[in-house]
Scaffold this active site. Structure first.
Site, short mmCIF file in Angstrom:
data_model
loop_
_atom_site.label_atom_id
_atom_site.label_comp_id
_atom_site.label_asym_id
_atom_site.label_seq_id
_atom_site.Cartn_x
_atom_site.Cartn_y
_atom_site.Cartn_z
N SER A 1 36.94 67.73 53.29
CA SER A 1 37.41 67.98 54.53
C SER A 1 38.35 69.29 54.37
CB SER A 1 38.23 66.83 54.92
OG SER A 1 39.21 67.31 56.09
N LYS B 1 32.99 68.97 56.00
CA LYS B 1 33.70 69.03 57.28
C LYS B 1 35.07 69.83 57.39
CE LYS B 1 37.42 65.47 58.61
NZ LYS B 1 37.88 63.96 58.65
N LYS C 1 37.68 71.04 60.35
CA LYS C 1 38.75 71.15 61.21
C LYS C 1 38.56 72.29 62.17
CE LYS C 1 41.06 67.34 59.12
NZ LYS C 1 41.36 65.98 60.28
N ASP D 1 35.90 68.12 62.67
CA ASP D 1 36.91 67.07 63.11
C ASP D 1 37.86 68.04 64.26
OD1 ASP D 1 38.92 64.98 63.52
OD2 ASP D 1 39.19 64.91 61.36
N GLU E 1 34.11 64.64 65.04
CA GLU E 1 35.01 63.55 65.02
C GLU E 1 36.26 63.78 65.93
OE1 GLU E 1 36.19 63.48 60.78
OE2 GLU E 1 37.83 61.92 61.25
N ASP F 1 37.90 58.21 65.12
CA ASP F 1 38.88 58.18 63.99
C ASP F 1 40.02 57.62 64.60
OD1 ASP F 1 40.97 58.50 61.93
OD2 ASP F 1 40.55 60.69 61.54
N LYS G 1 39.14 54.15 58.17
CA LYS G 1 40.60 54.50 57.10
C LYS G 1 41.25 53.07 57.14
CE LYS G 1 41.21 59.36 58.58
NZ LYS G 1 42.17 60.26 59.23
N GLY H 1 40.06 59.90 55.04
CA GLY H 1 41.15 59.99 53.92
C GLY H 1 42.34 60.43 54.72
O1 OSB Z 1 41.68 63.41 60.74
O2 OSB Z 1 40.62 62.84 59.27
C1 OSB Z 1 41.81 63.13 59.54
C2 OSB Z 1 44.12 64.10 56.61
C3 OSB Z 1 45.32 63.66 57.25
C4 OSB Z 1 45.20 63.28 58.47
C5 OSB Z 1 44.18 63.11 59.22
C6 OSB Z 1 42.77 63.50 58.64
C7 OSB Z 1 42.96 64.13 57.43
C8 OSB Z 1 41.83 64.58 56.54
C9 OSB Z 1 41.75 64.88 55.28
O3 OSB Z 1 40.91 65.06 57.36
C10 OSB Z 1 40.98 63.67 54.50
C11 OSB Z 1 41.09 63.69 53.05
O4 OSB Z 1 40.69 64.50 52.48
O5 OSB Z 1 41.94 62.90 52.59
MG MG Z 2 39.89 62.78 61.47
#
Ligand code: OSB
Ligand code: MG
Length: 369
Positions: free
Chosen positions: A135, A161, A163, A188, A213, A238, A262, A290
């Site tokens: 991510s 992925k 953001k 995402d 996402e 999510d 998660k 994650g």
């Molecule tokens: O939206 O998936 C998410 C990290 C912290 C809070 C929300 C998210 C995330 C990530 C990172 O996208 C995922 C990871 O590599 O742990």
């Molecule tokens: Mg997410």
């Protein structure tokens, strides 16, 4: 199993680089590590409530009193035959799923170790390696993003992925697609958009994204169904999914066609398994998200992702992607083929590094029966 002692450890882990999302910039990650001792065995879990209430209403400072005032007193000094037995009384507490998930994870580790089994096998895992992705936070320019993507692909990650946020979306997707036409790619939004942005998402519909996402409201299921009807690309939820019931509602409404599981967000591995089983029965792919976990939480995510319905690569990256050092030995690494090996030792299958845990500890509190 009699529960003799429980310890809460507030940790602050400094990220190797800032993680930028539509929710803001994260420089470090605060979580609660939970240690449970019973009958000479020690179990470890991690609550992913963060320092800030931006991803979830829960924070370290809301999870702590829920644990110390309710969940821990209901657990300490009692004898349980299974994790399911131990968590029954917790249903009285509404919400606070990250608080519950952290303690539940420690109990899963404890029971698995007591039985001499790996957490993955106790959860019903079938795979010995899981497919992993990465991510990537919002970068300040497309060239910067492309070089990050290139680096992670060279490390073996099977999917990327990125953001996105309003104004930092289409250019990033098109930029990556131009340079890397065939990689597995997903985006995402962390709830940064509204139905007024349907044209924007339609403009990505030919970019062969695996999924989009959480584009809309963080607690929304209904409006996502309106968006999903307009798109060929699967929407993935999510933030909106907290339970098996939420999952059922989202699938019945066709609000999404993929679920990000998660364990922290849904209240633990027990609820995660229920969501997994429901999705598997309906041929809906799931993947493990994650929360920038330390190796303790990461070990749990890897074990969960070994269940058969986790058919898409997870946000489960190497320890070094996040932190200069991990608090477990060995730290987590990615195999050249973009998989992560599921630990086979008892419980979470990695050892907590007490020296490194001390280095990241802010405060601790213990409770005895
Ligand atoms: O939206 O998936 C998410 C990290 C912290 C809070 C929300 C998210 C995330 C990530 C990172 O996208 C995922 C990871 O590599 O742990
Ligand atoms: Mg997410």
């Amino acid at each position: 199993m009699r529960i003799d002692r429980i310890e809460l450890i507030h940790v602050k882990l400094v990220l190797v680089s800032p993680f930028v999302t539509s929710m803001g910039v994260e420089l470090d990650e605060e979580h609660i590590i939970i240690r449970v001792d019973g009958e000479g065995v020690t179990g470890w879990g991690e609550s992913v409530a963060e320092g800030t209430p931006f991803y979830s209403y829960e924070t370290v400072s809301t999870a702590w009193p829920v644990l110390s005032g309710f969940l821990i007193p209901w657990t300490l000094g009692k004898t349980f035959s299974s994790v399911g037995d131990a968590i029954q009384s917790w249903e009285k507490v509404r919400g606070h799923r990250m608080a519950k998930a952290g303690l539940e994870a420690a109990l899963w580790d404890l029971f698995a170790k007591a039985e001499g089994r790996s957490l993955a096998s106790l959860l019903g895992g079938k795979k010995d390696r899981v497919d992993v992705g990465v991510s990537i936070g919002i970068q300040d320019s497309v060239p910067h993003l492309l070089s990050k993507v290139d680096g992670y692909l060279k490390e073996g990650y099977q999917r990327i992925k990125i953001k996105i946020a309003p104004g930092q979306d289409l250019d990033l997707v098109k930029g990556i697609r131009k340079e890397f036409p065939d990689i597995r790619l997903q985006v995402d939004a962390n709830s940064a958009y509204s139905l007024a942005d349907i044209p924007l998402f339609k403009a990505m519909d030919d970019d062969r994204l695996i999924l989009i996402e959480q584009p809309l409201g963080y607690d929304d299921i209904y409006f996502h169904s309106k968006l999903q009807k307009e798109l060929r690309t699967p929407v993935c939820l999510d933030e909106s999914i907290h339970s098996e019931a939420d999952t059922l509602a989202a699938l019945e409404l066709d609000s999404c066609r993929i679920i990000n599981i998660k364990p922290g967000r849904v209240g633990g591995f027990s609820e995660s398994k229920k969501i997994h089983d429901l999705c598997l029965s309906r041929n809906v792919p799931v993947w493990c998200g994650g929360m920038l976990e330390s190796g303790i939480g990461r070990a749990g995510n890897v074990a969960l992702a070994s269940l058969p319905g986790f058919t898409l690569p997870g946000d489960i990256s190497a320890s070094k992607k996040y932190y200069a050092f991990d608090i477990v030995d060995p730290e987590f690494t990615v195999n050249p083929d973009g998989t992560m090996t599921v630990p086979t030792g008892p419980g979470i299958g990695v050892e907590v590094n007490m020296k490194n845990l001390d280095r990241v500890t802010v405060t601790r509190q213990y409770f005895t029966a």
